[in-house]
Design a protein around this motif. Structure first.
Motif, PDB file in Angstrom:
ATOM      1  N   ALA A   7     -10.351  -1.500  -0.703  1.00 29.47           N
ATOM      2  CA  ALA A   7      -8.952  -1.396  -0.327  1.00 29.47           C
ATOM      3  C   ALA A   7      -8.202  -2.596  -0.884  1.00 29.47           C
ATOM      4  N   THR A   8      -6.877  -2.443  -0.973  1.00 28.96           N
ATOM      5  CA  THR A   8      -6.008  -3.491  -1.490  1.00 28.96           C
ATOM      6  C   THR A   8      -6.270  -4.838  -0.798  1.00 28.96           C
ATOM      7  N   GLU A   9      -6.688  -4.784   0.459  1.00 30.83           N
ATOM      8  CA  GLU A   9      -6.891  -5.994   1.256  1.00 30.83           C
ATOM      9  C   GLU A   9      -7.992  -6.898   0.702  1.00 30.83           C
ATOM     10  N   THR A  43       0.872  -1.183   0.000  1.00 26.89           N
ATOM     11  CA  THR A  43       0.000   0.000   0.000  1.00 26.89           C
ATOM     12  C   THR A  43       0.906   1.229   0.000  1.00 26.89           C
ATOM     13  N   SER A  44       0.330   2.359  -0.407  1.00 23.50           N
ATOM     14  CA  SER A  44       1.183   3.533  -0.598  1.00 23.50           C
ATOM     15  C   SER A  44       1.291   4.377   0.650  1.00 23.50           C
ATOM     16  N   GLY A  45       0.428   4.125   1.624  1.00 28.81           N
ATOM     17  CA  GLY A  45       0.545   4.886   2.856  1.00 28.81           C
ATOM     18  C   GLY A  45      -0.615   5.825   3.119  1.00 28.81           C
ATOM     19  N   SER A  46      -1.576   5.943   2.179  1.00 36.80           N
ATOM     20  CA  SER A  46      -2.715   6.817   2.465  1.00 36.80           C
ATOM     21  C   SER A  46      -3.567   6.192   3.566  1.00 36.80           C
ATOM     22  N   THR A  47      -3.402   4.882   3.765  1.00 36.62           N
ATOM     23  CA  THR A  47      -4.177   4.203   4.799  1.00 36.62           C
ATOM     24  C   THR A  47      -3.295   3.843   6.001  1.00 36.62           C
ATOM     25  N   GLY A  48      -2.245   4.602   6.223  1.00 40.98           N
ATOM     26  CA  GLY A  48      -1.344   4.304   7.349  1.00 40.98           C
ATOM     27  C   GLY A  48       0.005   3.893   6.784  1.00 40.98           C
ATOM     28  N   GLY A  51     -11.430   0.414   8.449  1.00 44.05           N
ATOM     29  CA  GLY A  51     -10.950   1.745   8.844  1.00 44.05           C
ATOM     30  C   GLY A  51     -11.692   2.861   8.127  1.00 44.05           C
ATOM     31  N   ASP A  52     -12.756   2.518   7.413  1.00 44.46           N
ATOM     32  CA  ASP A  52     -13.558   3.518   6.696  1.00 44.46           C
ATOM     33  C   ASP A  52     -14.921   3.673   7.367  1.00 44.46           C
ATOM     34  N   LEU A  53     -15.429   4.901   7.324  1.00 47.40           N
ATOM     35  CA  LEU A  53     -16.743   5.177   7.911  1.00 47.40           C
ATOM     36  C   LEU A  53     -17.773   5.373   6.809  1.00 47.40           C
TER      37      LEU A  53
HETATM   38  P1  ADP Z   1      -3.165   3.098   0.087  1.00 44.08           P
HETATM   39  O1  ADP Z   1      -3.959   4.297  -0.340  1.00 44.08           O
HETATM   40  O2  ADP Z   1      -2.550   3.198   1.463  1.00 44.08           O
HETATM   41  O3  ADP Z   1      -2.179   2.659  -0.961  1.00 44.08           O
HETATM   42  P2  ADP Z   1      -5.477   1.535  -0.634  1.00 44.08           P
HETATM   43  O4  ADP Z   1      -5.262   1.907  -2.062  1.00 44.08           O
HETATM   44  O5  ADP Z   1      -5.813   0.131  -0.337  1.00 44.08           O
HETATM   45  O6  ADP Z   1      -4.206   1.884   0.219  1.00 44.08           O
HETATM   46  O7  ADP Z   1      -6.584   2.530  -0.044  1.00 44.08           O
HETATM   47  C1  ADP Z   1      -7.846   2.083   0.303  1.00 44.08           C
HETATM   48  C2  ADP Z   1      -8.637   3.216   0.884  1.00 44.08           C
HETATM   49  O8  ADP Z   1      -8.924   4.200  -0.123  1.00 44.08           O
HETATM   50  C3  ADP Z   1     -10.004   2.799   1.378  1.00 44.08           C
HETATM   51  O9  ADP Z   1      -9.924   2.217   2.652  1.00 44.08           O
HETATM   52  C4  ADP Z   1     -10.757   4.125   1.355  1.00 44.08           C
HETATM   53  O10 ADP Z   1     -10.440   4.900   2.485  1.00 44.08           O
HETATM   54  C5  ADP Z   1     -10.189   4.810   0.138  1.00 44.08           C
HETATM   55  N1  ADP Z   1     -11.079   4.591  -1.027  1.00 44.08           N
HETATM   56  C6  ADP Z   1     -10.955   3.675  -1.985  1.00 44.08           C
HETATM   57  N2  ADP Z   1     -11.939   3.774  -2.885  1.00 44.08           N
HETATM   58  C7  ADP Z   1     -12.742   4.792  -2.492  1.00 44.08           C
HETATM   59  C8  ADP Z   1     -13.957   5.392  -3.000  1.00 44.08           C
HETATM   60  N3  ADP Z   1     -14.538   4.983  -4.111  1.00 44.08           N
HETATM   61  N4  ADP Z   1     -14.489   6.412  -2.286  1.00 44.08           N
HETATM   62  C9  ADP Z   1     -13.895   6.861  -1.161  1.00 44.08           C
HETATM   63  N5  ADP Z   1     -12.763   6.336  -0.648  1.00 44.08           N
HETATM   64  C10 ADP Z   1     -12.195   5.312  -1.294  1.00 44.08           C
END
Ligand code: ADP
Length: 534
Positions: free
Chosen positions: A311-313, A167-172, A402-404
């Motif tokens: 999410a990637t998961e 993952t790139s880090g937008s989710t931690g 982790g999403d609301l």
């Molecule tokens: P990272 O951004 O850390 O690389 P991810 O790509 O797996 O990891 O990010 C997943 C997160 O992106 C989700 O948990 C959510 O918060 C956000 N996300 C993904 N798709 C959407 C969407 N269609 N609308 C809003 N948020 C989204």
């Protein structure tokens, strides 16, 4: 020992299914260095994957040994990940733009047997995997073979790892998401069931290969017997080039993050009318700012726009058509219901299942397509693969996202934000998305991002907005006055600035860390107007 073969679900088998049915159909259409389009049939793609597999097999690797693939999306990169799948060698995709330090940390973590880079990419002197190779349409050339293994495995099982995506880090902090063949094949079969793409589609993939959105495009296109159209980075560099390429390649479906569309909407929206064959746009990765979405709908009257959430998961969780027209006053988009074979449940702060419409909770995903775990990180895995809140006694694990989201009257969900985008300001809980949603209701504002910025031992809210044209100007005082009318006082940003573009991560999502830094600096970058309410 014999080469291990798949016994059960395997990504290779699913994606190369069409090679038996429509061998002459183009599997991939791509531009060469001069921008000339070339087609590769399913038959040829399968042939190339088999050639690569023969070379890989000659290295004597064992099922589970990792191969780092450094490339942009291309027919050759697809052939290599297919070859890896066939032999049970998990592939780890990275992009040519991945900085050395990041690649180094990935290599140290996954200890790959082989680092294979696309032809034409320079060697990375600092990044030493055991073995190294380069690949292209002409073949896979091993430059330095890894040490031969004692093969401990006889076959590639559905539970074996297909790939690891960081993952790139937008989710931690970045984590290596391990996906099994069973998970990815189950997910892609659900896409077939929901008919996301059909065999007549030409599917443009625009995300870097390190982002699983690119793997999604490859998977959806090939499992449907459609044609994958990788879009080169240079063709994304200007609206005119991007639209020209999509038009010339006859693209019918485009996959991309919302920010893909920002430059064309801002500078030359009329170009979109050239995309006469376009039938659908799938966006994912983050929220699509509503004003930009409305504009995109207006300019593409014949295309479905699909909100892919997840999410990637689990690669993704849901695909929801954006209503046309979007109801007036709508700030938050529906993420609907989970895809075929999966279910999303909302859970409140006390751990109870949310059943009353209008209430908000954290999304838990129940799916047979969940990831296996984070690479070498049982603690982080245990934090998100948790007991089923509906009835934990089954011992079955679900994904805590982790999403609301908010529950709608028909059980559909509206995305609210990430739990960690909720910030505390002097004891008040603030949802950054709510401030952003308010700002995008201002005339002329097409996108907004808010951040909590350190300031003199405290933290203050600040916001950046994108305006609807390069020459538009922001009346920052009026914007703050609007926020003061619409939001409780503690949610009103201290300042709002117009910026030409929101800072983006390598994957094209809003880079919130960088945004915070820029807002913290007195001048920021590319400001056209700046006002404060302090
Ligand atoms: P990272 O951004 O850390 O690389 P991810 O790509 O797996 O990891 O990010 C997943 C997160 O992106 C989700 O948990 C959510 O918060 C956000 N996300 C993904 N798709 C959407 C969407 N269609 N609308 C809003 N948020 C989204």
């Amino acid at each position: 020992m014999e080469r291990p073969d798949p016994s059960g679900d395997n990504l290779y088998r699913l994606l190369m299914g069409p090679a038996a049915v429509t061998p002459d159909k183009p599997a991939v259409v791509e531009a060469d260095a001069d921008g000339v389009l070339h087609e590769m049939s399913y038959r040829r793609l399968e042939g190339l994957a088999q050639e690569y597999a023969a070379v890989l097999d000659g290295l004597g690797l064992d099922v589970g040994d990792r191969v780092v693939i450094e490339a942009d999306t291309s027919a050759a990169a697809v052939a290599l990940l297919l070859a890896c799948s066939l032999l049970g060698l998990p592939f780890v995709t990275v992009s040519p733009q991945t900085p050395d330090t990041r690649l180094l940390s990935i290599v140290r973590s996954v200890e790959p047997a082989l680092h294979a880079r696309a032809e034409g990419l320079a060697r990375r002197e600092r990044v030493e995997a055991q073995g190294s190779a380069r690949f292209g349409p002409g073949g896979l050339v091993v430059e330095r073979p890894p040490a031969r293994r004692v093969r401990r495995r006889r076959s590639v099982l559905a539970t074996d790892t297909a790939y690891i995506v960081f993952t790139s880090g937008s989710t931690g902090r970045p984590k290596g998401v391990v996906m099994s063949h069973r998970a990815i094949v189950t997910f892609l079969r659900a896409m077939l069931q929901d008919a996301l793409a059909g065999s007549g589609d030409r599917v443009a993939s625009t995300s870097p290969l390190q982002f699983d959105f690119a793997l999604f495009g490859i998977g959806v296109a090939l499992s449907s017997g459609a044609t994958l159209v990788p879009v080169r980075r240079e063709d994304l560099s200007s609206p005119r080039r991007m639209i020209g390429f999509l038009r010339d390649a006859g693209v019918t479906q485009v996959h991309g993050v919302p920010s893909l569309w920002r430059p064309v909407l801002r500078h030359d929206a009329d170009l979109l009318k050239e995309l006469e064959r376009l039938r659908s746009v799938v966006f994912a990765g983050e929220e699509f700012p509503v004003p930009e979405l409305r504009r995109l709908q207006e300019m593409l009257p014949g295309a479905r726009i699909v909100n892919g959430y997840g999410a990637t998961e689990s690669m993704a969780a849901s695909f929801t058509d954006v209503p046309r027209p979007l109801p007036a006053g709508q700030e938050r988009l529906s993420i609907g219901h989970a895809h075929a074979g999966a279910e999303m449940t909302l859970v409140d702060e006390r751990g109870g299942v949310v059943t009353r419409p209008g209430l908000t909770g954290e999304i838990y995903l129940r799916s047979p397509a969940l990831f296996t775990g984070y690479w070498n990180d049982p603690e982080a895995t245990a934090a998100v693969l948790v007991d089923d809140p509906v009835d934990p006694r089954h011992g079955h694990k679900v994904l805590r996202t982790g999403d609301l989201a908010r529950l709608g009257p028909e059980g559909e969900l509206s995305f609210v934000g990430r739990c960690d985008f909720q910030v505390q300001i002097h004891g008040n809980r603030v949802e950054l998305g709510e401030i952003e949603g308010t700002l995008t209701r201002l005339p002329g504002v097409t996108a907004a991002a808010a951040a909590l910025v350190p300031r003199a031992g405290d933290h203050v809210l600040m916001a950046a907005v994108v305006l609807d044209g390069p020459t538009a100007e922001l009346d920052a005082g009026a914007a703050l006055a609007f926020c003061a009318r619409e939001l409780p006082a503690y949610m009103v940003p201290r300042s709002v600035r117009a910026v030409a573009e929101l800072p983006l991560t390598e994957n094209g999502k809003v880079d919130r860390a960088l945004l915070t830094q820029k807002l913290a600096s007195p001048r920021g970058t590319s400001d056209v107007r700046h006002a404060t309410n302090a």
